[in-house]
Write a protein that holds these residues in place. Sequence first.
Motif, short mmCIF file in Angstrom:
data_model
loop_
_atom_site.label_atom_id
_atom_site.label_comp_id
_atom_site.label_asym_id
_atom_site.label_seq_id
_atom_site.Cartn_x
_atom_site.Cartn_y
_atom_site.Cartn_z
N GLN A 27 -30.22 -53.14 107.44
CA GLN A 27 -31.05 -53.83 106.17
C GLN A 27 -32.34 -52.92 105.92
OE1 GLN A 27 -31.39 -58.09 106.63
NE2 GLN A 27 -32.88 -58.26 104.89
N GLN A 67 -24.34 -60.51 101.72
CA GLN A 67 -24.38 -60.65 100.34
C GLN A 67 -23.34 -59.93 99.58
OE1 GLN A 67 -28.53 -59.13 100.25
NE2 GLN A 67 -29.36 -60.98 99.64
N ARG A 102 -20.81 -60.03 93.64
CA ARG A 102 -22.03 -59.38 93.33
C ARG A 102 -22.09 -58.13 93.26
NH1 ARG A 102 -26.31 -62.84 97.38
NH2 ARG A 102 -27.85 -61.83 96.08
N ARG A 141 -38.30 -57.06 94.69
CA ARG A 141 -36.98 -57.56 95.43
C ARG A 141 -36.69 -56.59 96.72
NH1 ARG A 141 -31.74 -56.43 96.23
NH2 ARG A 141 -30.24 -57.94 96.28
N MET A 193 -36.34 -57.44 100.83
CA MET A 193 -35.11 -57.10 101.40
C MET A 193 -35.66 -56.30 102.98
SD MET A 193 -32.15 -58.07 100.55
CE MET A 193 -30.99 -56.85 101.04
N THR A 224 -32.26 -66.86 110.61
CA THR A 224 -32.98 -66.43 109.42
C THR A 224 -33.53 -67.72 108.70
OG1 THR A 224 -31.19 -66.09 108.14
CG2 THR A 224 -31.42 -64.35 109.33
N TRP A 228 -32.84 -68.12 105.35
CA TRP A 228 -31.71 -68.56 104.64
C TRP A 228 -30.81 -69.42 105.46
CZ3 TRP A 228 -26.69 -67.01 105.86
CH2 TRP A 228 -26.41 -65.72 106.44
N GLN A 229 -30.58 -69.07 106.91
CA GLN A 229 -29.75 -69.71 107.68
C GLN A 229 -30.31 -71.09 107.92
OE1 GLN A 229 -29.12 -66.79 110.83
NE2 GLN A 229 -26.94 -66.41 110.40
N MET A 256 -34.39 -68.15 100.73
CA MET A 256 -33.08 -67.60 99.67
C MET A 256 -33.13 -68.47 98.29
SD MET A 256 -29.19 -67.08 100.68
CE MET A 256 -28.79 -68.77 100.44
N ASP A 302 -29.05 -68.05 94.12
CA ASP A 302 -28.15 -67.08 93.77
C ASP A 302 -28.09 -66.04 95.39
OD1 ASP A 302 -27.93 -67.60 91.28
OD2 ASP A 302 -29.41 -66.46 90.31
N GLY A 303 -28.53 -66.44 96.28
CA GLY A 303 -28.31 -65.88 97.48
C GLY A 303 -29.33 -64.49 97.63
N GLU A 304 -30.36 -64.48 96.82
CA GLU A 304 -31.54 -63.36 96.95
C GLU A 304 -32.63 -63.83 98.16
OE1 GLU A 304 -29.90 -60.96 95.23
OE2 GLU A 304 -31.74 -60.72 94.15
N ILE A 305 -33.02 -63.01 98.60
CA ILE A 305 -33.94 -63.06 99.76
C ILE A 305 -35.14 -63.17 99.26
CG2 ILE A 305 -34.67 -62.02 102.16
CD1 ILE A 305 -31.84 -61.13 102.58
#
Lengths: 417, 417
Positions: free
Chosen positions: A75, A99, A120, B64, B68, B96, B98-99, B139, B142-145
Motif C-alpha cells: 500500500q 479496492q 473501480r 487522495r 492512501m 483498519t 474502514w473495517q 472510508m 465509495d470505498g475511498e480511504i
Amino acid sequence: MALYVMKFGGSSVGDTERMKRVARRVVEKQDEGHQVVVVVSAMGDTTDDLIDQARLLNEEPPLREMDMLMTNGEQISIALLSIAIHALGKNAVSFTGWQAGFRTEPVHGKARIIDIQPERVQQALDAGNIVVVAGFQGMTEDGEITTFGRGGSDTTAVALAAAISADFCEIYTDVDGIYSTDPRIVKNARKLSEISYDEMLELANLGAAVLHPRAVEYAKHNQVCLVVRSSFNHNEGTVVKEEVNMEQGVVVSGIAYDKNVARISILGVSHVPGVLAKVFGSLANAKIDVDIIVQSGVQDGKADFSFTVGLSDREKALSVINNIRGEVPFEDITSEDGLVKVSIVGAGMVSHPGVAAQMFDVISKQEVNIKMVSTSEIKCSCVIEGSKLNEVVKALHTAYGLDTKDQVFVGGPEDRR
Amino acid sequence: MALYVMKFGGSSVGDTERMKRVARRVVEKQDEGHQVVVVVSAMGDTTDDLIDQARLLNEEPPLREMDMLMTNGEQISIALLSIAIHALGKNAVSFTGWQAGFRTEPVHGKARIIDIQPERVQQALDAGNIVVVAGFQGMTEDGEITTFGRGGSDTTAVALAAAISADFCEIYTDVDGIYSTDPRIVKNARKLSEISYDEMLELANLGAAVLHPRAVEYAKHNQVCLVVRSSFNHNEGTVVKEEVNMEQGVVVSGIAYDKNVARISILGVSHVPGVLAKVFGSLANAKIDVDIIVQSGVQDGKADFSFTVGLSDREKALSVINNIRGEVPFEDITSEDGLVKVSIVGAGMVSHPGVAAQMFDVISKQEVNIKMVSTSEIKCSCVIEGSKLNEVVKALHTAYGLDTKDQVFVGGPEDRR
C-alpha cells in the motif's frame, strides 16, 4: 491502443530514484497511446523489515495480523508510485487489493483468489487514469485482509490482466527475459524470444527465478499473454504464450537447475500395501513438499525408497519419518545434501524419443553419477553431486545445440522474493 | 465489568519496548474483568517519514494519494500491537478505520466522520477479543480511504466510545493529566481531578497539548466520559465530563497560553458597511484562521482594527489584505510577532463578575501592557509581550488561588502531533 498490465517487483521500486524511473516508464507507455494498469510489490526490504518487527514482539505472530501488517508494504508502494506519476503531470489512482476487487478464500498468508470485481479499476482507466494496484493482497467476503504468499504480485498482475482482458501482461524484473540456461554458468546462454506456458511452468517449478509457477498457471488457464522484460533497459523480453513458433529441430528449450535439494532414503521398508501412502501422507500433513520419489525393486518383501525435499525441510522430514517407525517398520534412514537437480525442458521432447537417454549419456561422459531421475512429457531431471553442476549444465547446453540457438533459462531461486 | 476505549498516541508506541508496555497495560485492563478497545496512532515518526518520502517524489502530492500513504502508519501500529497482545496469550483482532465502520465525508486530509457502523468491533468484543482499531482514518461511501487530520486519533477514540456506548474513553499520553497551568512555568501547577468539557475546550483551543478540541467537542456532544492519564505510570488522571464537583470559591480552573500568535493591524479603514465582511471573508477564503478581532472606535469615518493569526499565516494574511486594498481602502497595515496570548479559564466565571477586571489588574501590576483582549463566558484572554509570559502566568496562578488548590493546565502546542 492496447491495454497493458505492467508489474514491477520490489527491487524495481527499491528507492526513490527507482520509483521515479518506474513512473517514467509507465507514463511512456501511456504516451504511446495505451491504457495502463501497474501492479507493484513492496519497496525493497519493506516486507522483511515488517516481519522482523513482528518477530521482535512475538515469535509466532498470528497469520491474520501478519496479513494486516504486511499489506502495508504494497500500500505504501502504490501511493508513492501514484504520487510520482502525478509529478510527471499525469493522473494516477492507487487501489489496495480490496479496492481493486480481489476477493479471496478465507485463509491468511497464502489465500487463493476466488473472484475479481475490477469495476473501480475499469472506471478509473476509462476516466483516463493510470491505475496503480497493490500486488499480493485481497479481501475475504467478510472484509478480512488476506495475502497471496510467494509470487503473489505476479499472480495479482496476471489475474487482473485476465479480469480486465488486457492485451499484454508485462512482468518487469532485473533480467531481460528467459534464458536457455543461467548465464552465470554458461557464457553462451541465449535469451529466448518465445516460450510456451508449459515450458515456462517446468522452468519456474524447477527453480527459475523470474516468474512464479502460480502466476504462469493462472496465465495459461486464462490465456494471458505474458512478457518478461527488464525494468532497467528497453530490450525486448521473452513472450510466454500458448503456441510457440518452434524452430526446426529444437527439442530442448532450456536447462534449469535447483540447488535446494536434500535426499532422504528409507532402507529396508516392509513392502505391505499402504506404506507409501502412510509415509507421504505424514509428510504432507507436516506441510513438507516432496519432489522426486524413487522406489527400488522389492527383495525379500522389503524395498528401499528415496525422495527429495527442500533443504530447510530435511530435519523435519527425518523426524516425521522416525515418528511413524512404529506403523511403517524400516531398517535404516539416511539423508544427503550438497546435491543439485539439473533439468532439460522442451515442449518438443514429447515427440522426440531418446532425449532423456541422450541426457544420461552426456552426464555419464562427464563421469558424474546420476543419483535420482524424474521425467515428464516436457522435461527430464537428474539429481547429481552439487560440485558437478557447472560442467554438467555446460555439457548439456552444448549437446542440445543451445549454444547457437535462440532459447531458455534463468538462475537459482535465491534471487526471488 | 465496564467497557473501555483506551487511546495511545504515537510516542506511547514509538518502539518495540513501548509497544510491549502498551500491550501489557491493555491486557491488565482486560484481566481486571473489563472489555477493551484500543485505538492507536502511527509509531513515533512513521507518519513524518512517509510524508518525507512523498515529498522527495512530488512537492505537491495529491491529497487522495497522501491518505492512501499515511493510513499505513496506523495500520502497521494496530497489527504490531495485536501481535504483541497475542504474545501475552490473549486474543486480539486489529481493524483498519474502514473495517471498524468509520464512514466519512468524501474529503481527503481532513474528513469528518458522518457515521460509525461498529458491528465488527462489537462482534469481536463479544467473542472475547481485545479489539485494536487504527486511529485517524475512515472510508467514504465509495470505498475511498480518508484521514481525519490533526487530532484524528483522539477523535477516533471518542467517536468509537460513543458508538459502542463505552463507559470510559481513556486518553493515554506523556503527561498524567490536565494541570492548572504549565508545570514548566509554575512549579506549583497542580493536576486537576476533574474538569468540564467546556473548560477543556477552552484550554484545548488555547493551545493545550493533551486533547484535540475536535475530540473534546465530540465527547461533549455525545457525553463520553474522558480520562486523560499517563501511559508511563498508573497515576489517576483527570476526568473530563459534563458536571464537575466545583469546589467552593473555585472560579478559575486553569491558566493557558499560546505562543503561536501574530498580530496584524489595519489602520485608517474607511468605515462603510461590508468592510469587515470583505476583510475576514478574504482571509477565510485563503484558509487563514483568525482568532481575536478588535476594532477601535470610529473617527472621521475611519477606524483601525487588529486581529491575530498563527505565526505561519502572518505573511499570507498580509498579502491577502494588500490584494483587496482596491475594494477596502486603508491608510496603513502593520504586523507584530513575539507575542503570547495568556488566558484564564473557568466554568465559574459566568457567575462571578469582576474576574476579567482582576486579570487586567494582575497583569498591569506586573507593568505589562495588554495589547488585545478577548472574552467568553468561561475564559478571558489577553495578548501581551512574549517576554513577559512567565511572570504573568505565575502572578495569575497565585492571584486565582491555584497554587494551593486542585486545578488545570498544560503546555504549548509544540508537543502535539
